[in-house]
Design a protein around this motif. Sequence first.
Motif, PDB file in Angstrom:
ATOM      1  N   ALA A  75      64.746   9.640 -12.814  1.00 15.68           N
ATOM      2  CA  ALA A  75      64.628  11.082 -12.574  1.00 15.68           C
ATOM      3  C   ALA A  75      65.760  11.840 -13.268  1.00 15.68           C
ATOM      4  O   ALA A  75      65.543  12.916 -13.849  1.00 15.68           O
ATOM      5  N   TYR A  76      66.947  11.278 -13.212  1.00 23.66           N
ATOM      6  CA  TYR A  76      68.083  11.919 -13.896  1.00 23.66           C
ATOM      7  C   TYR A  76      67.899  11.879 -15.412  1.00 23.66           C
ATOM      8  O   TYR A  76      68.168  12.862 -16.117  1.00 23.66           O
ATOM      9  N   TYR A  83      65.153  11.859 -17.092  1.00 19.69           N
ATOM     10  CA  TYR A  83      64.093  12.768 -17.527  1.00 19.69           C
ATOM     11  C   TYR A  83      64.448  14.238 -17.332  1.00 19.69           C
ATOM     12  O   TYR A  83      63.986  15.098 -18.094  1.00 19.69           O
ATOM     13  N   THR A  84      65.249  14.547 -16.310  1.00 18.67           N
ATOM     14  CA  THR A  84      65.513  15.950 -15.990  1.00 18.67           C
ATOM     15  C   THR A  84      66.904  16.431 -16.381  1.00 18.67           C
ATOM     16  O   THR A  84      67.118  17.622 -16.601  1.00 18.67           O
ATOM     17  N   ARG A 130      64.255   4.650  -9.516  1.00 16.75           N
ATOM     18  CA  ARG A 130      63.595   5.956  -9.504  1.00 16.75           C
ATOM     19  C   ARG A 130      64.608   7.086  -9.677  1.00 16.75           C
ATOM     20  O   ARG A 130      64.349   8.065 -10.389  1.00 16.75           O
ATOM     21  N   SER A 131      65.750   6.959  -9.029  1.00 19.65           N
ATOM     22  CA  SER A 131      66.772   7.995  -9.135  1.00 19.65           C
ATOM     23  C   SER A 131      67.342   8.084 -10.544  1.00 19.65           C
ATOM     24  O   SER A 131      67.511   9.184 -11.091  1.00 19.65           O
ATOM     25  N   SER A 132      67.624   6.939 -11.148  1.00 18.09           N
ATOM     26  CA  SER A 132      68.181   6.954 -12.507  1.00 18.09           C
ATOM     27  C   SER A 132      67.168   7.482 -13.515  1.00 18.09           C
ATOM     28  O   SER A 132      67.531   8.211 -14.456  1.00 18.09           O
ATOM     29  N   LYS A 146      71.806  16.008  -9.500  1.00 20.73           N
ATOM     30  CA  LYS A 146      71.422  15.679  -8.125  1.00 20.73           C
ATOM     31  C   LYS A 146      70.344  14.600  -8.080  1.00 20.73           C
ATOM     32  O   LYS A 146      70.218  13.889  -7.081  1.00 20.73           O
ATOM     33  N   ASN A 147      69.582  14.468  -9.154  1.00 21.70           N
ATOM     34  CA  ASN A 147      68.524  13.460  -9.188  1.00 21.70           C
ATOM     35  C   ASN A 147      69.061  12.050  -9.417  1.00 21.70           C
ATOM     36  O   ASN A 147      68.383  11.070  -9.115  1.00 21.70           O
ATOM     37  N   GLY A 148      70.272  11.943  -9.961  1.00 18.12           N
ATOM     38  CA  GLY A 148      70.813  10.621 -10.271  1.00 18.12           C
ATOM     39  C   GLY A 148      71.921  10.156  -9.350  1.00 18.12           C
ATOM     40  O   GLY A 148      72.406   9.026  -9.478  1.00 18.12           O
ATOM     41  N   ARG A 149      72.320  10.993  -8.416  1.00 17.27           N
ATOM     42  CA  ARG A 149      73.459  10.642  -7.557  1.00 17.27           C
ATOM     43  C   ARG A 149      73.175   9.451  -6.655  1.00 17.27           C
ATOM     44  O   ARG A 149      74.066   8.646  -6.376  1.00 17.27           O
ATOM     45  N   ASP A 187      69.266  16.637 -14.397  1.00 15.42           N
ATOM     46  CA  ASP A 187      69.836  17.278 -13.214  1.00 15.42           C
ATOM     47  C   ASP A 187      70.657  16.244 -12.448  1.00 15.42           C
ATOM     48  O   ASP A 187      70.111  15.253 -11.957  1.00 15.42           O
TER      49      ASP A 187
END
Length: 217
Positions: free
Chosen positions: A41-42, A44-45, A37-39, A49-52, A47
Amino acid sequence: GVTHYDSTGNWWFDEAHVYIAYYCHRMSFYLMDAITRSSEAYLYTGDPKNGRVAAILLDRFADFYPTYDIKPYAYFTEANHGGFDTGRLWGCLYEGEKDLAWAESYDAIFDLYEDEFVLEYLREKSKEIKMTHAKETPSQIRTNIEDGILREVIYSIMVDNRIHSNFGFVQASIAANAVALDDSINTEAALDWLISPGYIETNPENGGGLLDYIITN
């Protein structure tokens, strides 16, 4: 408790208590979901902070993944191994599908190992818990993931057969891990195996059989 193996690989146990193994097994599902989910989100966005979360967790999994082997605990976990009692983290059948996510997530957040927050966090944690391998540079962290996860997945599909599944799952995992690895030797060998004939679930030495499947189906 103690688990015993005889000369044929059959086992029995004396009042086995595998709380830690079971906890690690179950928690790995939730952590893998967080990585995915984090990867995404990064991706798609854009950003950081979404992939950290994905970047940090992938590296931590890579620290231990080479030591994972489900066999001693297969009976006591919810591993999907189809009675083979093999696998690395989740069971050979489920991993044939799930190991695709390692590669996709790593590919999505590859550049985040240049992110100062991620780099500083992993660097300091490595010193704090006295890791044996350095995490001073993005290259060192990427090497940890590539050696500790991607190459391990490829090896366990192509060589030691701890990861195998219905046709299509391991083929997709091999392709994704090989491409994400982007190594002139291992990537080429994995892709050659992928299209080589004679895939049999329990005999990975033959090849992945993808070309035969495309031609005959």
